[in-house]
Design a protein around this motif. Sequence first.
Motif, mmCIF file in Angstrom:
data_model
loop_
_atom_site.group_PDB
_atom_site.id
_atom_site.type_symbol
_atom_site.label_atom_id
_atom_site.label_comp_id
_atom_site.label_asym_id
_atom_site.label_seq_id
_atom_site.Cartn_x
_atom_site.Cartn_y
_atom_site.Cartn_z
ATOM 1 N N VAL C 280 26.051 32.363 43.175
ATOM 2 C CA VAL C 280 26.342 33.488 43.949
ATOM 3 C C VAL C 280 27.860 33.992 43.577
ATOM 4 O O VAL C 280 28.107 35.060 43.202
ATOM 5 C CB VAL C 280 26.109 33.378 45.411
ATOM 6 C CG1 VAL C 280 26.675 34.730 46.115
ATOM 7 C CG2 VAL C 280 24.590 33.261 45.779
ATOM 8 N N LEU C 281 28.830 33.039 43.605
ATOM 9 C CA LEU C 281 30.160 33.453 43.478
ATOM 10 C C LEU C 281 30.399 33.662 41.816
ATOM 11 O O LEU C 281 30.888 34.855 41.552
ATOM 12 C CB LEU C 281 31.112 32.300 43.660
ATOM 13 C CG LEU C 281 31.178 31.990 45.249
ATOM 14 C CD1 LEU C 281 31.925 30.835 45.689
ATOM 15 C CD2 LEU C 281 31.978 33.548 45.973
ATOM 16 N N PRO C 282 29.724 32.912 40.685
ATOM 17 C CA PRO C 282 29.883 33.395 39.431
ATOM 18 C C PRO C 282 29.238 34.818 39.231
ATOM 19 O O PRO C 282 29.932 35.707 38.609
ATOM 20 C CB PRO C 282 29.242 32.385 38.811
ATOM 21 C CG PRO C 282 29.181 31.061 39.543
ATOM 22 C CD PRO C 282 29.361 31.629 41.015
ATOM 23 N N LEU C 283 28.299 35.438 39.859
ATOM 24 C CA LEU C 283 27.644 36.695 39.417
ATOM 25 C C LEU C 283 28.530 37.604 40.189
ATOM 26 O O LEU C 283 28.391 38.668 39.879
ATOM 27 C CB LEU C 283 26.098 36.422 40.086
ATOM 28 C CG LEU C 283 25.195 35.619 39.341
ATOM 29 C CD1 LEU C 283 23.828 35.365 39.622
ATOM 30 C CD2 LEU C 283 25.291 35.757 37.745
ATOM 31 N N THR C 284 29.064 37.218 41.433
ATOM 32 C CA THR C 284 29.891 38.067 42.147
ATOM 33 C C THR C 284 30.989 38.543 41.235
ATOM 34 O O THR C 284 31.399 39.746 41.230
ATOM 35 C CB THR C 284 30.284 37.448 43.526
ATOM 36 O OG1 THR C 284 29.112 37.356 44.423
ATOM 37 C CG2 THR C 284 31.373 38.487 44.239
ATOM 38 N N GLU C 321 36.816 31.222 48.779
ATOM 39 C CA GLU C 321 36.637 31.707 47.387
ATOM 40 C C GLU C 321 36.092 33.131 47.222
ATOM 41 O O GLU C 321 36.337 33.880 46.551
ATOM 42 C CB GLU C 321 35.549 30.770 46.568
ATOM 43 C CG GLU C 321 35.499 31.103 45.192
ATOM 44 C CD GLU C 321 36.567 31.015 44.115
ATOM 45 O OE1 GLU C 321 37.678 30.635 44.563
ATOM 46 O OE2 GLU C 321 36.592 31.761 43.146
ATOM 47 N N LEU C 322 34.994 33.401 48.027
ATOM 48 C CA LEU C 322 34.603 34.740 48.174
ATOM 49 C C LEU C 322 35.609 35.814 48.391
ATOM 50 O O LEU C 322 35.896 36.846 47.818
ATOM 51 C CB LEU C 322 33.436 34.935 49.164
ATOM 52 C CG LEU C 322 32.546 36.415 49.275
ATOM 53 C CD1 LEU C 322 32.191 37.003 47.882
ATOM 54 C CD2 LEU C 322 31.498 36.552 50.297
ATOM 55 N N ALA C 323 36.660 35.318 49.377
ATOM 56 C CA ALA C 323 37.508 36.341 49.729
ATOM 57 C C ALA C 323 38.523 36.541 48.685
ATOM 58 O O ALA C 323 38.956 37.614 48.354
ATOM 59 C CB ALA C 323 38.247 35.706 51.159
ATOM 60 N N ARG C 324 38.764 35.407 48.116
ATOM 61 C CA ARG C 324 39.639 35.426 46.999
ATOM 62 C C ARG C 324 39.414 36.322 45.921
ATOM 63 O O ARG C 324 40.057 37.254 45.550
ATOM 64 C CB ARG C 324 40.083 34.160 46.197
ATOM 65 C CG ARG C 324 41.061 33.957 45.102
ATOM 66 C CD ARG C 324 41.249 32.634 44.241
ATOM 67 N NE ARG C 324 40.038 32.539 43.442
ATOM 68 C CZ ARG C 324 39.783 32.894 42.258
ATOM 69 N NH1 ARG C 324 40.866 33.599 41.679
ATOM 70 N NH2 ARG C 324 39.063 32.569 41.614
ATOM 71 N N VAL C 325 37.905 36.092 45.383
ATOM 72 C CA VAL C 325 37.503 36.896 44.401
ATOM 73 C C VAL C 325 37.418 38.487 44.722
ATOM 74 O O VAL C 325 37.781 39.288 43.988
ATOM 75 C CB VAL C 325 36.000 36.592 43.987
ATOM 76 C CG1 VAL C 325 35.203 37.631 43.274
ATOM 77 C CG2 VAL C 325 35.907 35.136 43.635
ATOM 78 N N ILE C 326 37.055 38.755 45.933
ATOM 79 C CA ILE C 326 37.133 40.069 46.721
ATOM 80 C C ILE C 326 38.519 40.894 46.402
ATOM 81 O O ILE C 326 38.843 42.050 46.252
ATOM 82 C CB ILE C 326 36.356 40.113 47.905
ATOM 83 C CG1 ILE C 326 34.821 39.952 47.882
ATOM 84 C CG2 ILE C 326 36.622 41.437 48.779
ATOM 85 C CD1 ILE C 326 34.054 40.976 47.028
ATOM 86 N N ARG C 327 39.390 39.924 46.493
ATOM 87 C CA ARG C 327 40.906 40.296 46.620
ATOM 88 C C ARG C 327 41.368 40.520 45.347
ATOM 89 O O ARG C 327 42.194 41.528 44.814
ATOM 90 C CB ARG C 327 41.867 39.322 47.511
ATOM 91 C CG ARG C 327 42.885 39.699 48.229
ATOM 92 C CD ARG C 327 43.519 38.813 48.964
ATOM 93 N NE ARG C 327 43.690 37.520 48.442
ATOM 94 C CZ ARG C 327 43.058 36.417 48.935
ATOM 95 N NH1 ARG C 327 42.398 36.363 49.997
ATOM 96 N NH2 ARG C 327 43.222 35.394 48.150
ATOM 97 N N GLU C 328 41.200 39.604 44.349
ATOM 98 C CA GLU C 328 41.903 39.517 43.140
ATOM 99 C C GLU C 328 41.015 40.321 41.912
ATOM 100 O O GLU C 328 42.023 40.728 41.115
ATOM 101 C CB GLU C 328 42.164 37.968 42.724
ATOM 102 C CG GLU C 328 43.123 37.302 43.731
ATOM 103 C CD GLU C 328 43.390 35.711 43.186
ATOM 104 O OE1 GLU C 328 42.832 35.514 42.072
ATOM 105 O OE2 GLU C 328 44.009 35.120 44.018
ATOM 106 N N PHE C 329 40.010 40.285 41.968
ATOM 107 C CA PHE C 329 39.196 40.846 40.816
ATOM 108 C C PHE C 329 39.367 42.557 40.530
ATOM 109 O O PHE C 329 39.621 42.947 39.705
ATOM 110 C CB PHE C 329 37.948 40.387 40.622
ATOM 111 C CG PHE C 329 37.762 39.017 39.985
ATOM 112 C CD1 PHE C 329 38.027 37.743 40.592
ATOM 113 C CD2 PHE C 329 37.053 38.963 38.635
ATOM 114 C CE1 PHE C 329 38.067 36.778 40.050
ATOM 115 C CE2 PHE C 329 37.032 37.839 37.896
ATOM 116 C CZ PHE C 329 37.329 36.756 38.534
ATOM 117 N N PRO C 330 39.000 43.212 41.777
ATOM 118 C CA PRO C 330 39.035 44.585 41.738
ATOM 119 C C PRO C 330 40.408 45.211 41.077
ATOM 120 O O PRO C 330 40.305 46.133 40.132
ATOM 121 C CB PRO C 330 39.069 45.102 43.292
ATOM 122 C CG PRO C 330 38.444 44.049 43.733
ATOM 123 C CD PRO C 330 38.953 42.804 43.377
ATOM 124 N N PRO C 331 41.506 44.635 41.202
ATOM 125 C CA PRO C 331 42.666 45.370 40.549
ATOM 126 C C PRO C 331 42.688 45.039 39.130
ATOM 127 O O PRO C 331 43.139 46.069 38.204
ATOM 128 C CB PRO C 331 43.856 44.483 41.133
ATOM 129 C CG PRO C 331 43.589 43.863 42.325
ATOM 130 C CD PRO C 331 42.313 43.616 42.288
#
Lengths: 345, 345, 345, 345
Positions: C280-284, C321-331
């Motif tokens: 789930v996290l890699p695919l997110t 980790e989900l929270a981090r991904v949602i925060r760091e990847f969009p920019p």
Amino acid sequence: MVIVMGPDAAPADIEAIVETIGAAGGEAFVSRGVSRTIIGLVGDVAQFSALDLRGMRGVADVMRVTAPYKLVSRDNHPERSTIRVGGVPIGPGTVTLIAGPCAVETPQQTLEAAEMAKAAGATLLRGGAYKPRTSPYAFQGLGEAGLRILADVREQTGLPIVTEVVDAHDVELVASYADMLQIGTRNAQNFALLQAVGGVGKPVMLKRGMNATIEEWLMAAEYIAQRGNLDIVLCERGIRTFETATRNTLDVSAVPVAQRLSHLPVIVDPSHSGGRRDLVLPLTRAAIAVGADGVIIDVHPHPEQALCDGPQALVDGDLDELARVIREFPPLVGRTAAGDALASA
Amino acid sequence: MVIVMGPDAAPADIEAIVETIGAAGGEAFVSRGVSRTIIGLVGDVAQFSALDLRGMRGVADVMRVTAPYKLVSRDNHPERSTIRVGGVPIGPGTVTLIAGPCAVETPQQTLEAAEMAKAAGATLLRGGAYKPRTSPYAFQGLGEAGLRILADVREQTGLPIVTEVVDAHDVELVASYADMLQIGTRNAQNFALLQAVGGVGKPVMLKRGMNATIEEWLMAAEYIAQRGNLDIVLCERGIRTFETATRNTLDVSAVPVAQRLSHLPVIVDPSHSGGRRDLVLPLTRAAIAVGADGVIIDVHPHPEQALCDGPQALVDGDLDELARVIREFPPLVGRTAAGDALASA
Amino acid sequence: MVIVMGPDAAPADIEAIVETIGAAGGEAFVSRGVSRTIIGLVGDVAQFSALDLRGMRGVADVMRVTAPYKLVSRDNHPERSTIRVGGVPIGPGTVTLIAGPCAVETPQQTLEAAEMAKAAGATLLRGGAYKPRTSPYAFQGLGEAGLRILADVREQTGLPIVTEVVDAHDVELVASYADMLQIGTRNAQNFALLQAVGGVGKPVMLKRGMNATIEEWLMAAEYIAQRGNLDIVLCERGIRTFETATRNTLDVSAVPVAQRLSHLPVIVDPSHSGGRRDLVLPLTRAAIAVGADGVIIDVHPHPEQALCDGPQALVDGDLDELARVIREFPPLVGRTAAGDALASA
Amino acid sequence: MVIVMGPDAAPADIEAIVETIGAAGGEAFVSRGVSRTIIGLVGDVAQFSALDLRGMRGVADVMRVTAPYKLVSRDNHPERSTIRVGGVPIGPGTVTLIAGPCAVETPQQTLEAAEMAKAAGATLLRGGAYKPRTSPYAFQGLGEAGLRILADVREQTGLPIVTEVVDAHDVELVASYADMLQIGTRNAQNFALLQAVGGVGKPVMLKRGMNATIEEWLMAAEYIAQRGNLDIVLCERGIRTFETATRNTLDVSAVPVAQRLSHLPVIVDPSHSGGRRDLVLPLTRAAIAVGADGVIIDVHPHPEQALCDGPQALVDGDLDELARVIREFPPLVGRTAAGDALASA
């Protein structure tokens, strides 16, 4: 080829394409529609393929309208071909049964399997001396020793032999024993091997890649034909799909479709497509009924001891029914069994 | 392995299996359930595979419970491996960019492409001298002349080279020029070729067959490993599905799945999977984000003149964005770009 | 449309087609090539589709050149759309996280899952009250009682709710509770249901059929749009392929392809595509990196007790980790997380 | 079910599973192998499925060993069933021809098609009044007016009628006219519809979803059976694969596989699988030869004017050959044509 322009293509974009095609020695016909402009190309398609037409400004799509294969196409050779293997015909008037063991293991096993095959109506013997196996730890075949066994069994039974070659540099050796060379599904786009069998004077049976479209299968045949060998028999052996109940999915529709596109004979392998003994006879009946020019079937005297694909080999008890199918179904599709064709010759 | 008996299996059927397994040197544990009996097998799986267990009376299903690959499995080698190609690492700490032209056409074109690649952050140069093409009428590569061009460009740019080999008997020749040998998707089950590259002392990049399951891909790697060469990099390059909007379907999930099953590095080819220039950058971002150990990308100075796959090559305008992606994404997955890794070494 | 004539088409065959098209109110442009004649059609494509053009003498192929969808196409609406769900945007500037339990089981479980989702950055709550299950013996959802639980949890958390509807005649009821209606993959061609949600004033999330081409997915959206509802979000959730290591194969390429063809937002479901928690996290990360406008993810406070799809739900330990991904990847793809977008509004 | 533990599973992990299963009312049998431990579960499988067994420590794989369908399984009902539709049998002793127009357009067209069908040997009339179409702009059928036409044509020809239902809330209406309800491929997992036809006293023909495994197809049938209706006929109609030469790929192997797993009759639709008129007769022959209990075929008096699927409808010239196939092939697979079965009754 046809180029479809996007809805926002400018007149200059269209001119650029017309010029590019002209420079490549072709001609471009422009049809302006309400929402789209279409440009038909006339000339050497191979040359146009190299151009990055899709990358040009304003282009939405590029579509090919002629088949990329020539020598195996029915366009230039409308009559369907008959290929002869050691005198045995494979073609539109007959249904040829090729049978034998998946792998040659011993002289005794091979002879017994050949006799089973012959009793069921087979006129060609199959048997593998070189086996492409998914696992490096599985039995890889006897190599040349296996070829010698096949040659001996041909001597004893009179059945010409069909056997697989897996490496371009074995082609001459295998061809010195075999009556027909087989290219397996995993080598269906091994172009070095295809070219090598194209240069040898023996018929070739080309299995369809388990992931090959019918067009790619015919392109693989074109590789062989282009080297001068047109004695090619196509073999449908199942394609890979999402269904797991069978090893692969036999694509029976591919038989009439390939026969309509190409003049080459098309046979079916009902053993490897299903991978299950209980499906071999039903799929054999379906193959003949759909119009296949032959079938190739695994038989084994003792499948519980087979070194390869035992679970799909027909055994003694199945052979009477195989013989009946081979005898009774061909007349219903306007053919004779190849055995009867030989007998009455 | 586990044997599942059918609901109507008799006690004698179960005994027969226990005896057969015992005779083959294994042990069988019988669990009797309400509707089904299950038999667990302990011993040498390869030996059991040869038996026609499915064909025995009363058997409903036979299931394998251990992976059929050993050397490439993480079971026996839990730590993920780093492979070095001319000093450049491919492995869990870095993201390596391999870039260059699909096909080597001229010294000039190859050098220009290499410089584009290097400017974008590439530390390895790709380029094909032997091209497996679907059509026998398409450009087949320059052969050894192409290898010489690659070697010259390596001299000029310092980039180690990755190049494809398509025939077992060219392996030594190609290996004498290349820093890494590439096995293409159409040869993913060309076992003669896999064994040949297993016997040579150069790293190998093994593309996934477009119809290969992840397990079959690892079995292909096992063929190489079994001959003594464990310097293997796996490359996901798209699988064949029903979707026609893209040439193949990039299976990004295969990256973490293969990394969990095998210790080998796994990279992604975003150029060949989509077959469209506009998808290369998005898929490159996805590949790094999902955890790939590198990417391999087509670039071309003049794709409209390319002899092979021009429509998917990145061009000058795309390279700044590629460079940004290669620089900015790796830190978010706890990695450094391989270029930075070298620079800081 | 373009008609490709066969090599043996007679002039009369071509005339017959020109007349047929004229009679149907269209116009036909004939381009005569060396081996083939091509006829471009201009006019109302829907009308031509009904004609049996393929069945006419001399016709080899008929190709469509314009997309069969209109309202959802970017051709007539070049700017990408942003859909608002209870005030939360889904569109090109943001990455929206939708999270929650696969199925609503109890008020407590739903509230806990919603709080987990919110803590990870979710701005919309998912949860199913009507569950389409492969087996009639599996938990089918709580129905209206589940909708009431969702409404209560919305009250408590402030998260608007997304929930599935499986029957045309439940649409009004579900719409009276939900902020967004979800159409599942198994109903992606349930046209009665698509038309029903087209007639209701709530946004719709349309999952791609697991066997649907991108074009068919857009046609399904066109069914909704044609009834007057253009608030549609497309959701890629994996397609069915031959690979069995994952439940389905996430087609990340479909995100940029669909965004190029349609103005509708496209999100990704990394939970159902892989069916495995560890993916789930890699695919997110891959989904956001490829350019998705959002992701929809299963979370569960106690997946080992879940009544549906527990094995794929993220648990507490994964959420940081989900929270981090949602925060760091969009920019990195030029977007803001939807939560930040709301916070800064 | 069988649980396969990973190579590094601890004794405590195994104990935890044994306890979990015990707590769920089942029993666990542990078989310790050299590299792996296997745990066989005995008890209520549905209950175990809800547990997150895959998520428990040390678990490598969980495998199901019994079929998830019960009522349609041959396990508990070994004899194959014969279903009667308005007195016409579909089952193991016969080959039933169902034919008629794809869509009901006018009384005249329907009657002419019915008479063509009857002349070819059909004993049941097919015809759609509700048409699920990929495009919302395509002809959607006449609705109840179409049903009335079908009823009139039944009156005139004596042929019982088979017609599709696409919405759960139309089931009673359609059932009041039809002799057999058809569920189309796009609704093969529309569970609300499946349950609705399960509650009505009319036989149901259930087409296989174009993306459904054989197991999912049988689970869909189980949905109908579980509501009390066991008069179900399964219909193979082609699956979606990578091949584009045919609309779908007819999976002939599915016929014997489904017949072995389920007691329900299995028929084949050769018209929709190929989508091409020239394939209908070859695929009809293959279907009967493989052992199908019947075929369902599109015929149309004027396919060039058809509002739906004209390109695949058989026309007058084909019907003599269809009649011959229906007459001559069944005896070769030990069956009678259903028409003869009625005549001799």
